[in-house]
Design a protein around this motif. Structure first.
Motif, PDB file in Angstrom:
ATOM      1  N   ARG A   1     103.816 111.349  72.240  1.00 16.61           N
ATOM      2  CA  ARG A   1     103.964 110.006  72.781  1.00 16.61           C
ATOM      3  C   ARG A   1     104.653 109.136  71.744  1.00 16.61           C
ATOM      4  N   LEU A   2     105.789 108.594  72.120  1.00 16.09           N
ATOM      5  CA  LEU A   2     106.513 107.661  71.264  1.00 16.09           C
ATOM      6  C   LEU A   2     106.089 106.240  71.606  1.00 16.09           C
ATOM      7  N   SER A   3     106.059 105.407  70.580  1.00 15.68           N
ATOM      8  CA  SER A   3     105.749 103.990  70.763  1.00 15.68           C
ATOM      9  C   SER A   3     106.893 103.155  70.229  1.00 15.68           C
ATOM     10  N   CYS A   4     107.089 102.007  70.844  1.00 15.49           N
ATOM     11  CA  CYS A   4     108.099 101.048  70.384  1.00 15.49           C
ATOM     12  C   CYS A   4     107.452  99.676  70.377  1.00 15.49           C
ATOM     13  N   ALA A   5     107.208  99.166  69.180  1.00 17.99           N
ATOM     14  CA  ALA A   5     106.644  97.827  69.022  1.00 17.99           C
ATOM     15  C   ALA A   5     107.777  96.822  69.026  1.00 17.99           C
ATOM     16  N   ALA A   6     107.705  95.876  69.946  1.00 20.82           N
ATOM     17  CA  ALA A   6     108.782  94.914  70.127  1.00 20.82           C
ATOM     18  C   ALA A   6     108.321  93.506  69.785  1.00 20.82           C
ATOM     19  N   SER A   7     109.230  92.712  69.272  1.00 17.86           N
ATOM     20  CA  SER A   7     108.939  91.314  68.990  1.00 17.86           C
ATOM     21  C   SER A   7     110.223  90.514  69.128  1.00 17.86           C
ATOM     22  N   GLY A   8     110.070  89.211  69.399  1.00 25.84           N
ATOM     23  CA  GLY A   8     111.242  88.367  69.516  1.00 25.84           C
ATOM     24  C   GLY A   8     111.115  87.362  70.643  1.00 25.84           C
ATOM     25  N   ARG A   9     111.909  86.304  70.551  1.00 22.30           N
ATOM     26  CA  ARG A   9     111.824  85.208  71.514  1.00 22.30           C
ATOM     27  C   ARG A   9     112.228  85.618  72.912  1.00 22.30           C
ATOM     28  N   THR A  10     113.164  86.539  73.063  1.00 19.64           N
ATOM     29  CA  THR A  10     113.690  86.890  74.377  1.00 19.64           C
ATOM     30  C   THR A  10     113.023  88.133  74.954  1.00 19.64           C
ATOM     31  N   LEU A  11     111.884  88.525  74.404  1.00 18.76           N
ATOM     32  CA  LEU A  11     111.260  89.767  74.825  1.00 18.76           C
ATOM     33  C   LEU A  11     110.905  89.769  76.303  1.00 18.76           C
TER      34      LEU A  11
ATOM     35  N   GLY B   1     110.003 113.877  85.814  1.00 17.36           N
ATOM     36  CA  GLY B   1     108.871 114.754  86.051  1.00 17.36           C
ATOM     37  C   GLY B   1     108.188 115.223  84.777  1.00 17.36           C
ATOM     38  N   ARG B   2     108.813 115.009  83.626  1.00 19.83           N
ATOM     39  CA  ARG B   2     108.228 115.420  82.347  1.00 19.83           C
ATOM     40  C   ARG B   2     107.908 114.229  81.461  1.00 19.83           C
ATOM     41  N   PHE B   3     108.748 113.205  81.493  1.00 21.49           N
ATOM     42  CA  PHE B   3     108.574 112.025  80.656  1.00 21.49           C
ATOM     43  C   PHE B   3     108.128 110.846  81.514  1.00 21.49           C
ATOM     44  N   THR B   4     107.315 109.979  80.926  1.00 21.82           N
ATOM     45  CA  THR B   4     106.865 108.771  81.607  1.00 21.82           C
ATOM     46  C   THR B   4     106.984 107.586  80.667  1.00 21.82           C
ATOM     47  N   ILE B   5     107.673 106.543  81.114  1.00 20.63           N
ATOM     48  CA  ILE B   5     107.787 105.317  80.328  1.00 20.63           C
ATOM     49  C   ILE B   5     106.778 104.312  80.865  1.00 20.63           C
ATOM     50  N   SER B   6     106.149 103.600  79.959  1.00 21.52           N
ATOM     51  CA  SER B   6     105.173 102.584  80.365  1.00 21.52           C
ATOM     52  C   SER B   6     105.189 101.474  79.337  1.00 21.52           C
ATOM     53  N   ARG B   7     104.519 100.370  79.666  1.00 17.29           N
ATOM     54  CA  ARG B   7     104.486  99.285  78.683  1.00 17.29           C
ATOM     55  C   ARG B   7     103.124  98.598  78.710  1.00 17.29           C
ATOM     56  N   ASP B   8     102.775  98.017  77.595  1.00 14.40           N
ATOM     57  CA  ASP B   8     101.561  97.212  77.456  1.00 14.40           C
ATOM     58  C   ASP B   8     102.026  95.850  76.985  1.00 14.40           C
ATOM     59  N   ASN B   9     102.130  94.914  77.912  1.00 11.01           N
ATOM     60  CA  ASN B   9     102.669  93.604  77.555  1.00 11.01           C
ATOM     61  C   ASN B   9     101.779  92.865  76.559  1.00 11.01           C
ATOM     62  N   ALA B  10     100.486  93.091  76.621  1.00 11.48           N
ATOM     63  CA  ALA B  10      99.576  92.416  75.697  1.00 11.48           C
ATOM     64  C   ALA B  10      99.851  92.843  74.258  1.00 11.48           C
ATOM     65  N   LYS B  11     100.329  94.078  74.083  1.00 12.07           N
ATOM     66  CA  LYS B  11     100.633  94.584  72.748  1.00 12.07           C
ATOM     67  C   LYS B  11     102.130  94.565  72.455  1.00 12.07           C
TER      68      LYS B  11
END
Length: 129
Positions: free
Chosen positions: A19-29, A66-76
């Motif tokens: 599982r890869l994670s991408c932590a994002a930050s910024g005004r236009t997120l 069918g193998r990969f799933t992208i998701s997001r956690d807006n709170a994080k």
């Protein structure tokens, strides 16, 4: 401006998961779609998956459906790429990227690398056979 930091890469055997994670930050997120691309040395970077920040739409390359799933956690402020049934051909550097997404575009917009203006530093994924 959007800042992106990937993590979670590593070495895994074929058939395994990461599982890869991408932590994002910024005004236009909140007005950005976040995607994953990958690149193998000597080849062009290719689209893997994308999710609009609202989460209402996701997009996948045929090679990972069918193998990969992208998701997001807006709170994080984090986007994830769950990769299952990994194959040696999935070996690449995986990049997180952000595209401006003020309104819903045609599907082709989200697949186009040229529409992503912010990029992370990349994380290596190696799948052994």
């Amino acid at each position: 401006q959007v800042q992106l930091v990937e993590s979670g890469g590593g070495l895994v055997q074929a058939g395994g998961s990461l599982r890869l994670s991408c932590a994002a930050s910024g005004r236009t997120l909140s007005s950005s779609a976040l995607g994953w691309f990958r690149q193998v040395p000597g080849k062009e970077r290719e689209f893997v998956a994308c999710i609009r920040w609202s989460g209402e739409n996701t997009y996948y390359a045929d090679s990972v459906k069918g193998r990969f799933t992208i998701s997001r956690d807006n709170a994080k402020n984090t986007v994830y790429l769950q990769m299952n049934s990994l194959k040696p051909e999935d070996t690449a550097v995986y990049y997180c990227a952000a595209a401006l997404d003020l309104y819903r575009h045609s599907d082709s917009y989200y697949y186009g690398e040229r529409n992503y203006h912010y990029w992370g530093q990349g994380t290596q994924v190696t799948v052994s056979s």
